[in-house]
Motif scaffolding. Structure first.
Motif, PDB file in Angstrom:
ATOM      1  N   ILE A 195       0.830  -1.202   0.000  1.00  0.00           N
ATOM      2  CA  ILE A 195       0.000   0.000   0.000  1.00  0.00           C
ATOM      3  C   ILE A 195       0.867   1.255   0.000  1.00  0.00           C
ATOM      4  CG2 ILE A 195      -1.611   1.354   1.407  1.00  0.00           C
ATOM      5  CD1 ILE A 195      -2.816  -1.352   2.298  1.00  0.00           C
ATOM      6  N   CYS A 196       1.937   1.239   0.762  1.00  0.00           N
ATOM      7  CA  CYS A 196       2.857   2.373   0.801  1.00  0.00           C
ATOM      8  C   CYS A 196       3.453   2.621  -0.585  1.00  0.00           C
ATOM      9  CB  CYS A 196       3.963   2.128   1.817  1.00  0.00           C
ATOM     10  SG  CYS A 196       5.220   3.433   1.893  1.00  0.00           S
ATOM     11  N   GLY A 197       3.861   1.556  -1.257  1.00  0.00           N
ATOM     12  CA  GLY A 197       4.436   1.701  -2.594  1.00  0.00           C
ATOM     13  C   GLY A 197       3.444   2.246  -3.595  1.00  0.00           C
ATOM     14  N   ALA A 198       2.184   1.803  -3.501  1.00  0.00           N
ATOM     15  CA  ALA A 198       1.155   2.293  -4.423  1.00  0.00           C
ATOM     16  C   ALA A 198       0.878   3.783  -4.193  1.00  0.00           C
ATOM     17  CB  ALA A 198      -0.124   1.486  -4.255  1.00  0.00           C
ATOM     18  N   CYS A 199       0.854   4.187  -2.931  1.00  0.00           N
ATOM     19  CA  CYS A 199       0.627   5.604  -2.623  1.00  0.00           C
ATOM     20  C   CYS A 199       1.808   6.457  -3.083  1.00  0.00           C
ATOM     21  CB  CYS A 199       0.404   5.785  -1.124  1.00  0.00           C
ATOM     22  SG  CYS A 199      -1.156   5.097  -0.511  1.00  0.00           S
ATOM     23  N   GLU A 200       3.019   5.949  -2.929  1.00  0.00           N
ATOM     24  CA  GLU A 200       4.197   6.687  -3.398  1.00  0.00           C
ATOM     25  C   GLU A 200       4.185   6.826  -4.917  1.00  0.00           C
ATOM     26  OE1 GLU A 200       7.656   5.786  -0.071  1.00  0.00           O
ATOM     27  OE2 GLU A 200       7.400   4.418  -1.756  1.00  0.00           O
ATOM     28  N   ARG A 201       3.697   5.807  -5.603  1.00  0.00           N
ATOM     29  CA  ARG A 201       3.605   5.882  -7.065  1.00  0.00           C
ATOM     30  C   ARG A 201       2.693   7.031  -7.490  1.00  0.00           C
ATOM     31  NH1 ARG A 201      -0.330   3.433  -9.768  1.00  0.00           N
ATOM     32  NH2 ARG A 201      -0.603   1.863  -8.142  1.00  0.00           N
ATOM     33  N   ILE A 202       1.582   7.211  -6.776  1.00  0.00           N
ATOM     34  CA  ILE A 202       0.683   8.321  -7.083  1.00  0.00           C
ATOM     35  C   ILE A 202       1.335   9.647  -6.718  1.00  0.00           C
ATOM     36  CG2 ILE A 202      -1.549   9.356  -6.529  1.00  0.00           C
ATOM     37  CD1 ILE A 202      -2.562   6.529  -5.907  1.00  0.00           C
ATOM     38  N   LYS A 203       2.007   9.667  -5.580  1.00  0.00           N
ATOM     39  CA  LYS A 203       2.577  10.914  -5.066  1.00  0.00           C
ATOM     40  C   LYS A 203       3.718  11.442  -5.929  1.00  0.00           C
ATOM     41  CE  LYS A 203       3.299  14.036  -1.786  1.00  0.00           C
ATOM     42  NZ  LYS A 203       2.307  15.042  -1.368  1.00  0.00           N
ATOM     43  N   ASN A 204       4.630  10.570  -6.336  1.00  0.00           N
ATOM     44  CA  ASN A 204       5.844  11.062  -6.998  1.00  0.00           C
ATOM     45  C   ASN A 204       5.830  10.908  -8.514  1.00  0.00           C
ATOM     46  OD1 ASN A 204       6.516   8.327  -7.476  1.00  0.00           O
ATOM     47  ND2 ASN A 204       7.691   8.197  -5.573  1.00  0.00           N
ATOM     48  N   THR A 205       4.657  10.585  -9.091  1.00  0.00           N
ATOM     49  CA  THR A 205       4.560  10.491 -10.550  1.00  0.00           C
ATOM     50  C   THR A 205       3.435  11.395 -11.032  1.00  0.00           C
ATOM     51  OG1 THR A 205       5.229   8.169 -10.354  1.00  0.00           O
ATOM     52  CG2 THR A 205       4.474   8.916 -12.510  1.00  0.00           C
ATOM     53  N   PRO A 206       3.687  12.683 -11.212  1.00  0.00           N
ATOM     54  CA  PRO A 206       2.642  13.589 -11.690  1.00  0.00           C
ATOM     55  C   PRO A 206       2.346  13.359 -13.159  1.00  0.00           C
ATOM     56  CG  PRO A 206       4.730  14.749 -11.566  1.00  0.00           C
ATOM     57  CD  PRO A 206       4.974  13.372 -10.992  1.00  0.00           C
ATOM     58  N   ILE A 207       1.318  14.017 -13.653  1.00  0.00           N
ATOM     59  CA  ILE A 207       0.980  13.929 -15.074  1.00  0.00           C
ATOM     60  C   ILE A 207       2.157  14.467 -15.878  1.00  0.00           C
ATOM     61  CG2 ILE A 207      -0.095  16.211 -15.165  1.00  0.00           C
ATOM     62  CD1 ILE A 207      -2.173  15.006 -17.081  1.00  0.00           C
ATOM     63  N   PRO A 208       2.485  13.886 -17.032  1.00  0.00           N
ATOM     64  CA  PRO A 208       3.645  14.338 -17.807  1.00  0.00           C
ATOM     65  C   PRO A 208       3.626  15.844 -18.060  1.00  0.00           C
ATOM     66  CG  PRO A 208       2.779  12.312 -18.730  1.00  0.00           C
ATOM     67  CD  PRO A 208       1.834  12.717 -17.643  1.00  0.00           C
ATOM     68  N   TYR A 209       4.804  16.447 -17.914  1.00  0.00           N
ATOM     69  CA  TYR A 209       4.932  17.913 -18.013  1.00  0.00           C
ATOM     70  C   TYR A 209       4.432  18.437 -19.356  1.00  0.00           C
ATOM     71  CZ  TYR A 209       7.145  22.454 -18.632  1.00  0.00           C
ATOM     72  OH  TYR A 209       7.370  23.774 -18.905  1.00  0.00           O
ATOM     73  N   SER A 210       4.789  17.777 -20.441  1.00  0.00           N
ATOM     74  CA  SER A 210       4.421  18.252 -21.773  1.00  0.00           C
ATOM     75  C   SER A 210       2.909  18.343 -21.928  1.00  0.00           C
ATOM     76  CB  SER A 210       4.994  17.329 -22.855  1.00  0.00           C
ATOM     77  OG  SER A 210       6.399  17.337 -22.811  1.00  0.00           O
ATOM     78  N   TYR A 211       2.191  17.353 -21.399  1.00  0.00           N
ATOM     79  CA  TYR A 211       0.733  17.354 -21.513  1.00  0.00           C
ATOM     80  C   TYR A 211       0.131  18.502 -20.716  1.00  0.00           C
ATOM     81  CZ  TYR A 211      -4.049  15.632 -21.525  1.00  0.00           C
ATOM     82  OH  TYR A 211      -5.408  15.522 -21.695  1.00  0.00           O
ATOM     83  N   SER A 212       0.598  18.673 -19.482  1.00  0.00           N
ATOM     84  CA  SER A 212       0.061  19.736 -18.635  1.00  0.00           C
ATOM     85  C   SER A 212       0.367  21.114 -19.208  1.00  0.00           C
ATOM     86  CB  SER A 212       0.647  19.613 -17.219  1.00  0.00           C
ATOM     87  OG  SER A 212       0.131  20.608 -16.368  1.00  0.00           O
ATOM     88  N   ALA A 213       1.602  21.318 -19.673  1.00  0.00           N
ATOM     89  CA  ALA A 213       1.989  22.617 -20.231  1.00  0.00           C
ATOM     90  C   ALA A 213       1.198  22.919 -21.498  1.00  0.00           C
ATOM     91  CB  ALA A 213       3.485  22.631 -20.517  1.00  0.00           C
ATOM     92  N   PHE A 214       1.012  21.922 -22.358  1.00  0.00           N
ATOM     93  CA  PHE A 214       0.272  22.141 -23.596  1.00  0.00           C
ATOM     94  C   PHE A 214      -1.176  22.532 -23.316  1.00  0.00           C
ATOM     95  CE2 PHE A 214      -2.675  20.304 -26.734  1.00  0.00           C
ATOM     96  CZ  PHE A 214      -2.320  21.065 -27.840  1.00  0.00           C
ATOM     97  N   LEU A 215      -1.807  21.871 -22.353  1.00  0.00           N
ATOM     98  CA  LEU A 215      -3.205  22.162 -22.056  1.00  0.00           C
ATOM     99  C   LEU A 215      -3.376  23.588 -21.534  1.00  0.00           C
ATOM    100  CD1 LEU A 215      -6.044  21.105 -22.014  1.00  0.00           C
ATOM    101  CD2 LEU A 215      -5.626  20.131 -19.761  1.00  0.00           C
ATOM    102  N   LYS A 216      -2.467  24.028 -20.681  1.00  0.00           N
ATOM    103  CA  LYS A 216      -2.538  25.399 -20.157  1.00  0.00           C
ATOM    104  C   LYS A 216      -2.353  26.423 -21.279  1.00  0.00           C
ATOM    105  CE  LYS A 216      -0.999  24.490 -15.413  1.00  0.00           C
ATOM    106  NZ  LYS A 216      -1.126  23.031 -15.456  1.00  0.00           N
ATOM    107  N   LYS A 217      -1.394  26.171 -22.167  1.00  0.00           N
ATOM    108  CA  LYS A 217      -1.183  27.090 -23.284  1.00  0.00           C
ATOM    109  C   LYS A 217      -2.393  27.090 -24.217  1.00  0.00           C
ATOM    110  CE  LYS A 217       3.840  26.469 -23.249  1.00  0.00           C
ATOM    111  NZ  LYS A 217       5.004  25.883 -23.957  1.00  0.00           N
TER     112      LYS A 217
END
Length: 287
Positions: A195-217
Protein backbone atom coordinates in the motif's frame (compact mmCIF):
# COMPACT_ATOMS: atom_id res chain seq x y z
CA UNK A 1 -11.98 16.94 3.01
CA UNK A 2 -14.98 19.22 2.61
CA UNK A 3 -18.16 17.92 4.26
CA UNK A 4 -21.32 18.80 2.33
CA UNK A 5 -24.83 17.67 1.40
CA UNK A 6 -24.80 16.39 -2.19
CA UNK A 7 -28.51 17.18 -2.62
CA UNK A 8 -28.34 20.84 -1.56
CA UNK A 9 -28.28 22.70 -4.90
CA UNK A 10 -28.73 26.27 -3.69
CA UNK A 11 -25.84 26.04 -1.24
CA UNK A 12 -23.51 25.11 -4.09
CA UNK A 13 -24.73 27.97 -6.27
CA UNK A 14 -24.63 30.86 -3.82
CA UNK A 15 -21.88 29.78 -1.41
CA UNK A 16 -18.22 30.41 -2.18
CA UNK A 17 -16.06 28.01 -0.21
CA UNK A 18 -12.33 28.62 0.12
CA UNK A 19 -11.82 25.51 -2.03
CA UNK A 20 -13.80 27.11 -4.85
CA UNK A 21 -11.80 28.00 -7.94
CA UNK A 22 -13.56 31.38 -8.30
CA UNK A 23 -11.38 33.05 -5.68
CA UNK A 24 -8.19 31.64 -7.14
CA UNK A 25 -9.03 32.78 -10.64
CA UNK A 26 -10.44 36.19 -9.73
CA UNK A 27 -7.28 38.26 -10.51
CA UNK A 28 -6.71 36.72 -13.93
CA UNK A 29 -10.46 36.87 -14.68
CA UNK A 30 -10.36 40.63 -14.07
CA UNK A 31 -7.32 40.92 -16.37
CA UNK A 32 -9.07 38.95 -19.11
CA UNK A 33 -12.18 41.06 -18.71
CA UNK A 34 -10.15 44.25 -19.20
CA UNK A 35 -8.37 42.70 -22.17
CA UNK A 36 -11.68 41.67 -23.77
CA UNK A 37 -13.10 45.15 -23.23
CA UNK A 38 -10.11 46.74 -24.94
CA UNK A 39 -10.35 44.40 -27.95
CA UNK A 40 -14.09 45.00 -28.19
CA UNK A 41 -13.62 48.77 -28.09
CA UNK A 42 -10.92 48.69 -30.74
CA UNK A 43 -12.98 46.56 -33.12
CA UNK A 44 -16.32 48.29 -32.62
CA UNK A 45 -15.37 51.94 -32.00
CA UNK A 46 -11.83 52.48 -33.27
CA UNK A 47 -11.06 50.09 -36.11
CA UNK A 48 -14.74 49.91 -37.16
CA UNK A 49 -14.26 46.66 -39.04
CA UNK A 50 -16.94 45.78 -41.55
CA UNK A 51 -19.26 42.83 -41.09
CA UNK A 52 -17.62 41.06 -44.01
CA UNK A 53 -14.16 41.36 -42.46
CA UNK A 54 -12.17 38.16 -42.34
CA UNK A 55 -11.60 38.73 -38.62
CA UNK A 56 -15.25 37.85 -38.04
CA UNK A 57 -14.61 34.34 -39.38
CA UNK A 58 -12.18 33.55 -36.57
CA UNK A 59 -15.15 32.03 -34.74
CA UNK A 60 -14.91 29.09 -37.14
CA UNK A 61 -11.60 28.20 -35.50
CA UNK A 62 -13.19 28.39 -32.05
CA UNK A 63 -15.93 26.03 -33.13
CA UNK A 64 -13.47 23.44 -34.39
CA UNK A 65 -11.08 23.75 -31.44
CA UNK A 66 -13.87 23.76 -28.86
CA UNK A 67 -14.46 20.05 -29.42
CA UNK A 68 -10.74 19.31 -29.12
CA UNK A 69 -10.31 21.26 -25.90
CA UNK A 70 -13.38 19.58 -24.38
CA UNK A 71 -11.88 16.14 -25.07
CA UNK A 72 -8.57 17.16 -23.53
CA UNK A 73 -10.23 18.52 -20.39
CA UNK A 74 -12.41 15.41 -20.00
CA UNK A 75 -9.34 13.20 -20.23
CA UNK A 76 -7.48 15.48 -17.81
CA UNK A 77 -10.17 15.46 -15.13
CA UNK A 78 -10.84 11.73 -15.48
CA UNK A 79 -7.14 10.96 -15.09
CA UNK A 80 -6.88 13.18 -12.02
CA UNK A 81 -9.97 11.63 -10.43
CA UNK A 82 -8.64 8.13 -11.08
CA UNK A 83 -5.52 9.04 -9.10
CA UNK A 84 -7.63 10.48 -6.27
CA UNK A 85 -9.90 7.42 -6.16
CA UNK A 86 -6.98 4.99 -6.31
CA UNK A 87 -5.46 6.77 -3.33
CA UNK A 88 -8.75 6.40 -1.48
CA UNK A 89 -8.86 2.68 -2.30
CA UNK A 90 -5.31 2.24 -1.01
CA UNK A 91 -6.18 3.85 2.32
CA UNK A 92 -9.38 1.82 2.48
CA UNK A 93 -7.26 -1.29 2.01
CA UNK A 94 -4.96 -0.08 4.79
CA UNK A 95 -7.96 0.21 7.12
CA UNK A 96 -9.14 -3.31 6.28
CA UNK A 97 -5.66 -4.86 6.54
CA UNK A 98 -5.04 -3.17 9.88
CA UNK A 99 -8.30 -4.58 11.20
CA UNK A 100 -7.53 -8.07 9.87
CA UNK A 101 -4.03 -7.92 11.35
CA UNK A 102 -5.43 -6.84 14.73
CA UNK A 103 -8.15 -9.53 14.70
CA UNK A 104 -5.64 -12.31 14.00
CA UNK A 105 -3.21 -11.06 16.65
CA UNK A 106 -6.03 -10.75 19.18
CA UNK A 107 -6.81 -14.44 18.76
CA UNK A 108 -3.19 -15.61 18.61
CA UNK A 109 -1.45 -13.57 21.33
CA UNK A 110 -2.04 -14.05 25.04
CA UNK A 111 0.83 -12.07 26.54
CA UNK A 112 -0.37 -8.54 27.38
CA UNK A 113 3.07 -7.11 26.64
CA UNK A 114 2.96 -8.42 23.07
CA UNK A 115 -0.62 -7.24 22.60
CA UNK A 116 0.33 -3.75 23.83
CA UNK A 117 3.20 -3.60 21.34
CA UNK A 118 0.97 -4.27 18.34
CA UNK A 119 -1.76 -2.05 19.76
CA UNK A 120 0.68 0.80 19.38
CA UNK A 121 2.61 -0.16 16.24
CA UNK A 122 -0.25 -1.06 13.85
CA UNK A 123 -1.93 2.38 14.02
CA UNK A 124 1.57 3.87 14.19
CA UNK A 125 2.19 2.66 10.64
CA UNK A 126 -0.87 4.54 9.33
CA UNK A 127 0.17 7.70 11.18
CA UNK A 128 3.73 7.50 9.85
CA UNK A 129 2.47 6.85 6.31
CA UNK A 130 0.27 9.96 6.53
CA UNK A 131 3.29 12.10 7.47
CA UNK A 132 5.45 10.42 4.84
CA UNK A 133 2.99 11.19 2.04
CA UNK A 134 2.66 14.81 3.18
CA UNK A 135 6.42 15.31 2.91
CA UNK A 136 7.44 17.33 -0.16
CA UNK A 137 10.59 15.23 -0.61
CA UNK A 138 8.43 12.16 -1.26
CA UNK A 139 7.02 13.80 -4.38
CA UNK A 140 10.51 14.62 -5.71
CA UNK A 141 12.08 11.17 -5.57
CA UNK A 142 11.86 10.59 -9.33
CA UNK A 143 12.81 14.10 -10.48
CA UNK A 144 16.03 14.08 -12.48
CA UNK A 145 16.99 17.65 -11.53
CA UNK A 146 16.56 17.08 -7.77
CA UNK A 147 19.39 15.42 -5.85
CA UNK A 148 17.96 14.15 -2.57
CA UNK A 149 20.21 12.93 0.21
CA UNK A 150 19.79 9.18 0.46
CA UNK A 151 19.09 8.06 4.02
CA UNK A 152 17.12 4.85 4.36
CA UNK A 153 16.29 5.68 7.96
CA UNK A 154 14.26 8.64 6.74
CA UNK A 155 11.77 6.27 5.13
CA UNK A 156 9.76 5.86 8.30
CA UNK A 157 7.08 3.47 6.93
CA UNK A 158 9.81 0.97 6.00
CA UNK A 159 11.28 1.20 9.49
CA UNK A 160 7.90 0.57 11.14
CA UNK A 161 7.19 -2.39 8.82
CA UNK A 162 10.64 -3.77 9.64
CA UNK A 163 9.91 -3.52 13.38
CA UNK A 164 6.55 -5.25 12.94
CA UNK A 165 8.07 -8.17 11.06
CA UNK A 166 10.96 -8.38 13.52
CA UNK A 167 8.50 -8.66 16.39
CA UNK A 168 6.54 -11.39 14.58
CA UNK A 169 9.75 -13.28 13.90
CA UNK A 170 10.72 -12.97 17.59
CA UNK A 171 7.35 -14.44 18.54
CA UNK A 172 8.07 -17.38 16.25
CA UNK A 173 11.54 -17.87 17.72
CA UNK A 174 10.10 -17.86 21.22
CA UNK A 175 7.48 -20.46 20.18
CA UNK A 176 4.56 -18.10 20.83
CA UNK A 177 3.28 -18.57 17.28
CA UNK A 178 3.56 -21.47 14.86
CA UNK A 179 5.13 -21.50 11.42
CA UNK A 180 1.72 -21.36 9.76
CA UNK A 181 0.77 -18.36 11.87
CA UNK A 182 4.06 -16.69 10.93
CA UNK A 183 3.20 -17.04 7.23
CA UNK A 184 -0.29 -15.63 7.77
CA UNK A 185 0.93 -12.62 9.76
CA UNK A 186 3.76 -12.00 7.32
CA UNK A 187 1.22 -11.44 4.53
CA UNK A 188 -0.45 -8.70 6.58
CA UNK A 189 2.85 -6.84 7.08
CA UNK A 190 3.64 -7.28 3.39
CA UNK A 191 0.31 -5.69 2.45
CA UNK A 192 1.29 -2.55 4.40
CA UNK A 193 4.41 -2.11 2.26
CA UNK A 194 2.43 -2.77 -0.93
CA UNK A 195 0.00 0.00 0.00
CA UNK A 196 2.86 2.37 0.80
CA UNK A 197 4.44 1.70 -2.59
CA UNK A 198 1.16 2.29 -4.42
CA UNK A 199 0.63 5.60 -2.62
CA UNK A 200 4.20 6.69 -3.40
CA UNK A 201 3.61 5.88 -7.06
CA UNK A 202 0.68 8.32 -7.08
CA UNK A 203 2.58 10.91 -5.07
CA UNK A 204 5.84 11.06 -7.00
CA UNK A 205 4.56 10.49 -10.55
CA UNK A 206 2.64 13.59 -11.69
CA UNK A 207 0.98 13.93 -15.07
CA UNK A 208 3.65 14.34 -17.81
CA UNK A 209 4.93 17.91 -18.01
CA UNK A 210 4.42 18.25 -21.77
CA UNK A 211 0.73 17.35 -21.51
CA UNK A 212 0.06 19.74 -18.64
CA UNK A 213 1.99 22.62 -20.23
CA UNK A 214 0.27 22.14 -23.60
CA UNK A 215 -3.21 22.16 -22.06
CA UNK A 216 -2.54 25.40 -20.16
CA UNK A 217 -1.18 27.09 -23.28
CA UNK A 218 -4.12 25.79 -25.31
CA UNK A 219 -6.64 27.28 -22.85
CA UNK A 220 -4.78 30.59 -22.71
CA UNK A 221 -4.50 31.17 -26.46
CA UNK A 222 -8.03 29.88 -27.07
CA UNK A 223 -9.48 32.41 -24.63
CA UNK A 224 -7.23 35.24 -25.81
CA UNK A 225 -8.58 34.94 -29.38
CA UNK A 226 -12.26 34.82 -28.40
CA UNK A 227 -12.81 38.63 -28.25
CA UNK A 228 -11.58 39.10 -31.84
CA UNK A 229 -14.38 37.02 -33.32
CA UNK A 230 -17.27 37.57 -30.94
CA UNK A 231 -17.00 41.35 -30.59
CA UNK A 232 -18.92 41.66 -33.88
CA UNK A 233 -21.99 39.79 -32.63
CA UNK A 234 -21.84 40.53 -28.89
CA UNK A 235 -20.36 44.00 -28.70
CA UNK A 236 -19.29 44.87 -25.17
CA UNK A 237 -21.13 41.81 -23.86
CA UNK A 238 -18.08 39.92 -25.06
CA UNK A 239 -16.44 40.81 -21.72
CA UNK A 240 -18.63 38.69 -19.38
CA UNK A 241 -18.92 35.94 -22.00
CA UNK A 242 -15.15 35.54 -22.41
CA UNK A 243 -14.58 35.76 -18.66
CA UNK A 244 -17.15 33.04 -18.04
CA UNK A 245 -15.67 30.76 -20.71
CA UNK A 246 -12.23 31.20 -19.18
CA UNK A 247 -13.64 30.49 -15.70
CA UNK A 248 -15.14 27.17 -16.87
CA UNK A 249 -12.06 25.96 -18.75
CA UNK A 250 -9.49 27.08 -16.17
CA UNK A 251 -11.55 25.73 -13.27
CA UNK A 252 -11.52 22.24 -14.75
CA UNK A 253 -7.74 22.40 -15.01
CA UNK A 254 -7.38 23.73 -11.44
CA UNK A 255 -9.64 21.00 -10.05
CA UNK A 256 -7.61 18.35 -11.85
CA UNK A 257 -4.36 19.83 -10.48
CA UNK A 258 -5.71 19.73 -6.94
CA UNK A 259 -7.05 16.19 -6.86
CA UNK A 260 -4.28 14.50 -8.86
CA UNK A 261 -2.17 14.60 -5.65
CA UNK A 262 -4.68 13.31 -3.07
CA UNK A 263 -2.19 13.23 -0.18
CA UNK A 264 -1.59 16.96 0.24
CA UNK A 265 -3.25 19.55 2.46
CA UNK A 266 -5.78 20.98 -0.01
CA UNK A 267 -9.45 21.12 0.90
CA UNK A 268 -10.39 18.28 -1.47
CA UNK A 269 -7.48 15.97 -0.60
CA UNK A 270 -8.00 12.70 1.23
CA UNK A 271 -8.41 12.94 5.04
CA UNK A 272 -5.53 10.55 5.69
CA UNK A 273 -4.97 11.93 9.20
CA UNK A 274 -8.59 11.21 10.11
CA UNK A 275 -8.35 7.73 8.59
CA UNK A 276 -5.20 7.05 10.65
CA UNK A 277 -7.06 8.12 13.80
CA UNK A 278 -9.91 5.74 12.96
CA UNK A 279 -7.43 2.90 12.48
CA UNK A 280 -6.02 3.62 15.92
CA UNK A 281 -9.48 3.51 17.47
CA UNK A 282 -10.41 0.25 15.74
CA UNK A 283 -7.15 -1.52 16.59
CA UNK A 284 -7.41 -0.54 20.25
CA UNK A 285 -10.91 -2.00 20.33
CA UNK A 286 -9.73 -5.30 18.83
CA UNK A 287 -6.47 -6.00 20.68
Amino acid sequence: MVSYNTKDWFTFIFRFHKADTFRTLMPIMLAIGIYSGIIGYLEVEYWKLADNSYVKNITIMHGMLGFVISLLLVFRTNTAYDRWWEGRKMWGALVNNSRNFAIKLSAILHDEKDRKYFRKMIPGYASILHKHLNDDDTSKQLFEDVDLEIDHHKHKPNQVAKMLFQKINDLYDSKKITGDQLIILNEEVKSFTDICGACERIKNTPIPYSYSAFLKKFIFFYVMTLPFGYSFSLGYYVVPVVVFIFYVLASLELIAEEIEDPFGSDENDLPTHKIAENIKKHVEELI
